[in-house]
Every structure is written in structure tokens, then in C-alpha cells.
Design a protein around this motif. Structure first.
Motif, PDB file in Angstrom:
ATOM      1  N   VAL B  36       0.873  -1.183   0.000  1.00  0.00           N
ATOM      2  CA  VAL B  36       0.000   0.000   0.000  1.00  0.00           C
ATOM      3  C   VAL B  36       0.902   1.222   0.000  1.00  0.00           C
ATOM      4  O   VAL B  36       1.738   1.389   0.888  1.00  0.00           O
ATOM      5  CB  VAL B  36      -0.916   0.025   1.250  1.00  0.00           C
ATOM      6  CG1 VAL B  36      -1.799   1.269   1.241  1.00  0.00           C
ATOM      7  CG2 VAL B  36      -1.776  -1.232   1.295  1.00  0.00           C
ATOM      8  N   THR B  37       0.734   2.033  -1.015  1.00  0.00           N
ATOM      9  CA  THR B  37       1.528   3.261  -1.099  1.00  0.00           C
ATOM     10  C   THR B  37       0.590   4.458  -1.058  1.00  0.00           C
ATOM     11  O   THR B  37      -0.634   4.305  -1.121  1.00  0.00           O
ATOM     12  CB  THR B  37       2.357   3.300  -2.395  1.00  0.00           C
ATOM     13  OG1 THR B  37       1.447   3.192  -3.495  1.00  0.00           O
ATOM     14  CG2 THR B  37       3.371   2.184  -2.431  1.00  0.00           C
ATOM     15  N   LYS B  44      -2.659   6.165   4.943  1.00  0.00           N
ATOM     16  CA  LYS B  44      -2.014   4.842   4.978  1.00  0.00           C
ATOM     17  C   LYS B  44      -1.952   4.278   6.410  1.00  0.00           C
ATOM     18  O   LYS B  44      -2.304   3.134   6.653  1.00  0.00           O
ATOM     19  CB  LYS B  44      -0.563   4.934   4.456  1.00  0.00           C
ATOM     20  CG  LYS B  44      -0.399   5.312   3.025  1.00  0.00           C
ATOM     21  CD  LYS B  44       1.031   5.069   2.543  1.00  0.00           C
ATOM     22  CE  LYS B  44       2.059   5.851   3.342  1.00  0.00           C
ATOM     23  NZ  LYS B  44       1.983   7.302   3.170  1.00  0.00           N
ATOM     24  N   ASP B 166       4.477  -1.812   8.578  1.00  0.00           N
ATOM     25  CA  ASP B 166       4.384  -0.364   8.403  1.00  0.00           C
ATOM     26  C   ASP B 166       5.768   0.183   8.070  1.00  0.00           C
ATOM     27  O   ASP B 166       6.608   0.324   8.947  1.00  0.00           O
ATOM     28  CB  ASP B 166       3.867   0.254   9.713  1.00  0.00           C
ATOM     29  CG  ASP B 166       3.730   1.758   9.636  1.00  0.00           C
ATOM     30  OD1 ASP B 166       3.652   2.294   8.512  1.00  0.00           O
ATOM     31  OD2 ASP B 166       3.712   2.401  10.710  1.00  0.00           O
ATOM     32  N   VAL B 197       2.638  -1.338   4.128  1.00  0.00           N
ATOM     33  CA  VAL B 197       2.579   0.085   3.775  1.00  0.00           C
ATOM     34  C   VAL B 197       4.002   0.539   3.530  1.00  0.00           C
ATOM     35  O   VAL B 197       4.895   0.270   4.338  1.00  0.00           O
ATOM     36  CB  VAL B 197       1.943   0.901   4.926  1.00  0.00           C
ATOM     37  CG1 VAL B 197       2.163   2.389   4.717  1.00  0.00           C
ATOM     38  CG2 VAL B 197       0.458   0.596   5.035  1.00  0.00           C
ATOM     39  N   HIS B 212      -2.943   1.832  -3.836  1.00  0.00           N
ATOM     40  CA  HIS B 212      -2.566   3.219  -3.600  1.00  0.00           C
ATOM     41  C   HIS B 212      -3.671   3.897  -2.801  1.00  0.00           C
ATOM     42  O   HIS B 212      -4.849   3.760  -3.116  1.00  0.00           O
ATOM     43  CB  HIS B 212      -2.398   3.926  -4.951  1.00  0.00           C
ATOM     44  CG  HIS B 212      -1.705   5.246  -4.821  1.00  0.00           C
ATOM     45  ND1 HIS B 212      -0.328   5.382  -4.798  1.00  0.00           N
ATOM     46  CD2 HIS B 212      -2.207   6.498  -4.696  1.00  0.00           C
ATOM     47  CE1 HIS B 212      -0.018   6.663  -4.666  1.00  0.00           C
ATOM     48  NE2 HIS B 212      -1.150   7.355  -4.603  1.00  0.00           N
ATOM     49  N   VAL B 213      -3.263   4.581  -1.741  1.00  0.00           N
ATOM     50  CA  VAL B 213      -4.248   5.297  -0.918  1.00  0.00           C
ATOM     51  C   VAL B 213      -4.138   6.781  -1.232  1.00  0.00           C
ATOM     52  O   VAL B 213      -3.034   7.327  -1.310  1.00  0.00           O
ATOM     53  CB  VAL B 213      -3.987   5.060   0.589  1.00  0.00           C
ATOM     54  CG1 VAL B 213      -4.995   5.840   1.430  1.00  0.00           C
ATOM     55  CG2 VAL B 213      -4.065   3.594   0.921  1.00  0.00           C
ATOM     56  N   ILE B 218      -8.856   3.952  -1.506  1.00  0.00           N
ATOM     57  CA  ILE B 218      -7.788   3.048  -1.930  1.00  0.00           C
ATOM     58  C   ILE B 218      -8.029   2.609  -3.381  1.00  0.00           C
ATOM     59  O   ILE B 218      -9.173   2.432  -3.812  1.00  0.00           O
ATOM     60  CB  ILE B 218      -7.710   1.839  -0.970  1.00  0.00           C
ATOM     61  CG1 ILE B 218      -6.319   1.215  -1.004  1.00  0.00           C
ATOM     62  CG2 ILE B 218      -8.779   0.813  -1.228  1.00  0.00           C
ATOM     63  CD1 ILE B 218      -5.987   0.457   0.269  1.00  0.00           C
TER      64      ILE B 218
END
Lengths: 400, 242
Positions: B36-37, B44, B166, B197, B212-213, B218
Motif C-alpha cells: 500500500v503506497t 495509509k 508499516d 505500507v 494506492h491510498v 484506496i
């Protein structure tokens, strides 16, 4: 219980925990010894004298009139004075004696007996009149003094004595003490024991508060006299008001000093009361300071470890686990302090026994002190520990 | 493994209301490795907190490992964090006063495992990350990479179904980062689901799927025109994805 990790973690903050351990140890040592001293003082205060303290009053005079220079005049006057005192409504008994209960002293001597191995020390008081009725003490064995026990010539020594049960037991155990002889040196007139009084306590040095010899004799001379008066319950005030006028009416050439035995007792224990107040203040202050110290250390521990607490929560610790962690940490610190404190308590007691007091530490006191400080430590940690449980697990992901 | 539907999370102060997660929906299958970017402030960390039950959410539903975790008690959430999820943090989050062994032991103690089982798990986990010889070391006596490996050992010892990482390489140099990513890759190969993340594009590419957030929503990078949980992409998000 995670004792191991907590102890290992505490080793990395040695100084901080050492400070609080030392504080707890000092508190236990001082608090237990302070309580010990308080209990000792209270024990002394509650020690019964065996006398009717609340209804006893002494009146002493010093003459300034010329007729008091004659012993024969004094002899006759004392008899008149005693009759005058007796005539006051509310007076139960009167005697002349230098013995005043709770004056914190008196007279004593070293004696020998026919069967006691060695010498012994005991208080000695001369008295004339109804001394035992006046004190409120019963002669439980043998007989009381009679007027003929007092020699007519004041230079002739008395030959009989009445002693306390405690002294009789010390000298002859359970054997009958009546008829035994006590003497105070080679060539001195021996005194035969004619009676026993069960209750007697007058604080005195050398631990002889319960050992006494009463002898029939004059507690007066050309320089003055002392009367001990026992009143009916509730009559003290009116009797005290009438004592001086009555005796002045017999002979006005003298000045008087009246002292209630209850006042003498209060005065005797004023030092002890001060000790109790001071020790109580020390206990409160020390326990309070220790509580503040523990609260401070606990608060600091929580504030410093907010992220760590959040991490623990993230890793699965419940709020109860966090509470338990801090309470356990405190319990270990408190226990270490108390173990050290036990050594300190006995050490300080040894020092006090050798320098100040003769009261040895009782283990019950140390145990009680430990429980008190355990509770104190627990209660002092709870606020910080409760704050720790409110740290959210999301703190773990914060970068600052 | 993880099924989030229309999740909303709003932070409120007296004067400000911040919509940290806005209608976020996401599905991660068991065994997936998802990255997750997103830019700073995009949500995030909030997403990770909600996914890891470190924080609650205001509305929506969340199914984790087949269980609805939307409205659990604090104690129940603690148990799930302890048994089902493993966390790898950017700054390692080791307890500084505890040695390596005790650090790995922390979550196992909360699980109430017997001492012998804990010891076996810890030794096995430290062996897997190559730190068997450092059990008595304090975190301060280890390099950043070694500390992160201890953190991963702490996760491995718990044998979780889901790992939430994280920025696991955020405080490491590139060599160390590769080492940690290799380790996470191996763990994933063994069937553990990983949601990571990261800001690091290289790390992100190691994942099976990249998300992608943006503004609390998202999107799947592999399918840039679809904003998951939202029928129309926001202009900002579209621009970013293009």
C-alpha cells in the motif's frame, strides 16, 4: 507472572529503582521503630498504678511561723491537721507520706534478706496514718500498720515493713513472705515483713517500679509536712477548695502547695505524649513522602514508556495486562525495599536499644509495617498504572 | 483473509473534523502479498491501524479471517492482534530494556503459552532470521537491520495468519532493506498474508499487488481506473495513477 523480564528490564534502570528501594527501606525501618516507641509509651501510660489516681491530691506546707521549730509542736499539729482534713466533706482517707504516685521518682535503697542471694534495690517510703486506704491499695496478706508500729522517738528505727507482691515474689518466690527479714546493711535494724500489698507501680529507674517497702514513719519535721488525701469520687473540686482554708485555720503560719495526682500523672507523661505526637508526625510524613516518591517514579515510568505500552497493546496485551505489568513492577520494587527495610528496622532497633530505649522490636510490628507499605506502594502506583491502560495501541505506529 | 467494506474513519477535535478514511473498501486474499503506497496524510497509517485493530472505525464492515471484527470489545481485539496478526513497524518497536529473547517472548507471554513452548518458538524464530547468537543482546547493541529482524522473529514466533508491515524498511539502508524484503518474501512464500505500507517503490514492486491510498480511498495500481469502494475516481487520484 513475567517476573524474569521485568527484573531484567529493571536492571537497566538501576539508579532510579535503587533510589525508591532505599526510600521504602528507610521508611520501613523508621516507621516500625517509631510505632514501637509509640506502643512502648502507650504501654507505660496504660500501666495501672494500683492507686485511686483520679481521687488523690497532695497538700504540702512550708512553715514560716517560729513555733514550727519545735518538733513536739509539729507532732501535735500534724495530728490536728489530719483531723481537720478528715472533717472536710468528701474526704475518704488521709496520710502523711513523702510518696507521691507518678512523680517519676522518690526514694530507694539497696537491701539484703535472709534468703535472697545477693542484694536488691527497691523503693522505700515512710508513711503514717491510713496510707493504704488513702492510696486505694489493699493489704492482701498479713496486716496493715498500726499506730504502735511507729516508734515514739523519731530517732528510733522502725522494725516492720509492708512490701509489694512483686517484690515478695522476686525475693522468695511463692513462699510465704510474712515473717521474713529485710535489712539494708551490716548492723542496721532488720525489718520484718508484716504485710503484702498486691498492686503497686510507681515509675522509677532501674526497673524497680513494682518493688516497694513501706515503713511506718514520720513524713514531716520542723521544715514542713506532706499529706496525701483521697476523696470520694466527684468530690475532688470541693475538697481542694477547702484544704488550704481548713489548715490555715489550724495554723496560719505556713504556705501550701496543692497538687492533684492526676495532674502529676499528666505531667509525668507529657514527655511521652510529645514522643507519641512527634513519632506519629514522622510516620505520616514518611509514608506520605514514600507514596509521593512511588507515584512520581510510576508516573515517570508510564510517561517515558508510552510508545512501549502502545507496542505491547499492539502485540496483544489487554488493559489488564498493562495494569498488571506496572503493579507487578511496583510490587517487586516495594518488596525489595521491604526486605532491605526489615534489616534496617532491626538494625535501627539494636542502635536505639543501646542508646535510647530498652524496647526490642517485635516481629508483628515489622510484618504490619510491611503490609502497610505494600498497600501504600500499590495505592500509589494505581493512578499511573490506570493511565497506562488508557494508552491506545495505535501509539505503536506513530513515528514520534 | 481481509475484507473491508465502506470503511469510514473520522478524527474529531473541537474545531476540526478530519476524514482519514473515506468509504474505503478492500479485499485481500489469504496468502497474498499486498503493498500500500500513498502520499503523506493520505490515510495509509490510519488504514493500517484499522486493519490491525489498533484503532476503531466509524462505519462500514470489516471481516478478518472470516470473522466480523467491526464491533469487538477491547479485550477481543487484543486477542486477535495477539493470535491472528503480526506487526512489523518502521522503527522496529522493540522494548529497549529487554534483550532479544525477551523481546520475541513479549506476545507469546500475552498468549499464555507454557514456557517450554515459548522457548522452542523463540529459538526457532531467531534461527529463521539468523540471530540465534544474539539472544542476550539488547536492541541498542544491534544494527537497524538486526533490530528489524528481531521484530520479524517476534512476528514469526507468534505464527500469525496476517502480517501488517508499516514501512518495514523505512529506517534501513538499501542493502538492509533488500535483506528484510527477502525475509518477508520467504514468509509470504510459506503462506502468510502480508499487507505492507511503504514509500519505497522497489519494495512495493516485490508485492503481488500494489494498492494506492489517496484522500482516504484506496485504488488498485494494476487497475488504475477503478477506485475500490468508489464508483468514480477522484481527479487527484486519477492524476496520481496516470
Amino acid at each position: 507472572m513475567p517476573f524474569g523480564p521485568i527484573i531484567r528490564a529493571m536492571r537497566h534502570n538501576r539508579m532510579r529503582f535503587a533510589f525508591i528501594i532505599l526510600e521504602i527501606a528507610i521508611t520501613l525501618a523508621i516507621v516500625t521503630n517509631a510505632v514501637n516507641m509509640i506502643l512502648d509509651e502507650r504501654k507505660k501510660m496504660l500501666q495501672p498504678s494500683g492507686f485511686d489516681d483520679d481521687n488523690l491530691v497532695s497538700i504540702a506546707y512550708q512553715p514560716f511561723a517560729p513555733e514550727f521549730k519545735e518538733q513536739s509542736y509539729v507532732e501535735a499539729l500534724v495530728q490536728k491537721d489530719m483531723r481537720a482534713i478528715h472533717s472536710i466533706p468528701g474526704v475518704k482517707a488521709v496520710a502523711t507520706t513523702y510518696f507521691l504516685p507518678w512523680q517519676g521518682g522518690g526514694s530507694s535503697g539497696v537491701w539484703k534478706t535472709d534468703r535472697f542471694n545477693g542484694k536488691f534495690q527497691a523503693q522505700l517510703y515512710a508513711a503514717r496514718g491510713e496510707i493504704f486506704q488513702t492510696l486505694g491499695v489493699k493489704v492482701t496478706q498479713g496486716r496493715a500498720f498500726v499506730e504502735t508500729d511507729t516508734p515514739v522517738d523519731s530517732n528510733v528505727p522502725t522494725r516492720v515493713t509492708i512490701i509489694s507482691r512483686a517484690l515478695a515474689k522476686k525475693l522468695w518466690g511463692n513462699a510465704n513472705p510474712i515473717g521474713h527479714v529485710i535489712t539494708n546493711g551490716e548492723g542496721a535494724t532488720p525489718r520484718t515483713v508484716i504485710g503484702i500489698i498486691d498492686d503497686f507501680y510507681n515509675p522509677y529507674a532501674w526497673n524497680i517500679g513494682e518493688f516497694v517497702l513501706f515503713t511506718p514513719g514520720r513524713a514531716y519535721d520542723t521544715t514542713g509536712a506532706v499529706f496525701l488525701v483521697r476523696t470520694e469520687p466527684g468530690a475532688m473540686k470541693s475538697v481542694v477548695a477547702q484544704l488550704e482554708p481548713r489548715l490555715l485555720s489550724v495554723n496560719p503560719g505556713r504556705v501550701f502547695r496543692i497538687v492533684k495526682i492526676s495532674d502529676l500523672k499528666d505531667q509525668y507523661f507529657s514527655g511521652g505524649k510529645l514522643v507519641i505526637r512527634a513519632m506519629t508526625a514522622i510516620i505520616i510524613i514518611l509514608v506520605f513522602i514514600t507514596a509521593l516518591g512511588i507515584m512520581g517514579i510510576s508516573s515517570l515510568a508510564v510517561a517515558e514508556r508510552t510508545k512501549q505500552i502502545g507496542t505491547r497493546r499492539a502485540l496483544g496485551a489487554t488493559r489488564a495486562d498493562i495494569l498488571k505489568h506496572f503493579l507487578l513492577e511496583n510490587w517487586l520494587v516495594t518488596t525489595a525495599g521491604l526486605i532491605l527495610g526489615v534489616i534496617g528496622a532491626y538494625g535501627l532497633n539494636v542502635l536505639l536499644v543501646s542508646k535510647l530505649s530498652d524496647v526490642k522490636m517485635q516481629w508483628e510490628l515489622v510484618a504490619g509495617g510491611m503490609v502497610l507499605l505494600w498497600i501504600n506502594g500499590l495505592m500509589s502506583t494505581v493512578p499511573a498504572a490506570m493511565r497506562a491502560t488508557l494508552v491506545p495501541p495505535s501509539i505503536a505506529t506513530r513515528s514520534v | 483473509m481481509l475484507e473491508m467494506t465502506h470503511i469510514k474513519k473520522i478524527y474529531r477535535t473541537i474545531s476540526i473534523e478530519t476524514h482519514a478514511l473515506e468509504d474505503l473498501s478492500l479485499s485481500v486474499k489469504a496468502g497474498e502479498f499486498v503493498s500500500v503506497t500513498g502520499p503523506s496524510g493520505s490515510g495509509k497509517t490510519t488504514f493500517l491501524n484499522v486493519a490491525g485493530l489498533l484503532d476503531t472505525f466509524d462505519s462500514g464492515s470489516y471481516i478478518l479471517d472470516g470473522k466480523d471484527v467491526s464491533r469487538l470489545s477491547d479485550r477481543e481485539m487484543s486477542q486477535i492482534r495477539n493470535r491472528t496478526i503480526g506487526f512489523v513497524f518502521q522503527s522496529f518497536n522493540l522494548i529497549p530494556d529487554l534483550n532479544v529473547f525477551d523481546n520475541v517472548d513479549v506476545p507469546l507471554r500475552y498468549r499464555g503459552l507454557p514456557a517450554t513452548e515459548r522457548k522452542a518458538r523463540i529459538e526457532n524464530a531467531l534461527s529463521m532470521v539468523g540471530l540465534s547468537a544474539r539472544v542476550r543482546h539488547l536492541p541498542s547493541q544491534l544494527s537497524g537491520g538486526q533490530q528489524q529482524r528481531v521484530a520479524i522473529a517476534r512476528v514469526l514466533a507468534g505464527d500469525p495468519k496476517l502480517i501488517l508491515a508499516d514501512e518495514p524498511t523505512g529506517n534501513l539502508d538499501s542493502a538492509m532493506s533488500r535483506e528484510i524484503m527477502d525475509l518477508l518474501g520467504k514468509i509470504n512464500d510459506n503462506g502468510t498474508t502480508i499487507v505492507m505500507v511503504t514509500h519505497n517503490a522497489e519494495c512495493s514492486e516485490r508485492a503481488h499487488r500494489q494498492l494506492h491510498v489517496f484522500d482516504g480511498r484506496i485504488a488498485d495500481v494494476d487497475r488504475p481506473r477503478v477506485v475500490l469502494g468508489s464508483p468514480v475516481a477522484t481527479p487527484g487520484l486519477t492524476a496520481t495513477l496516470n
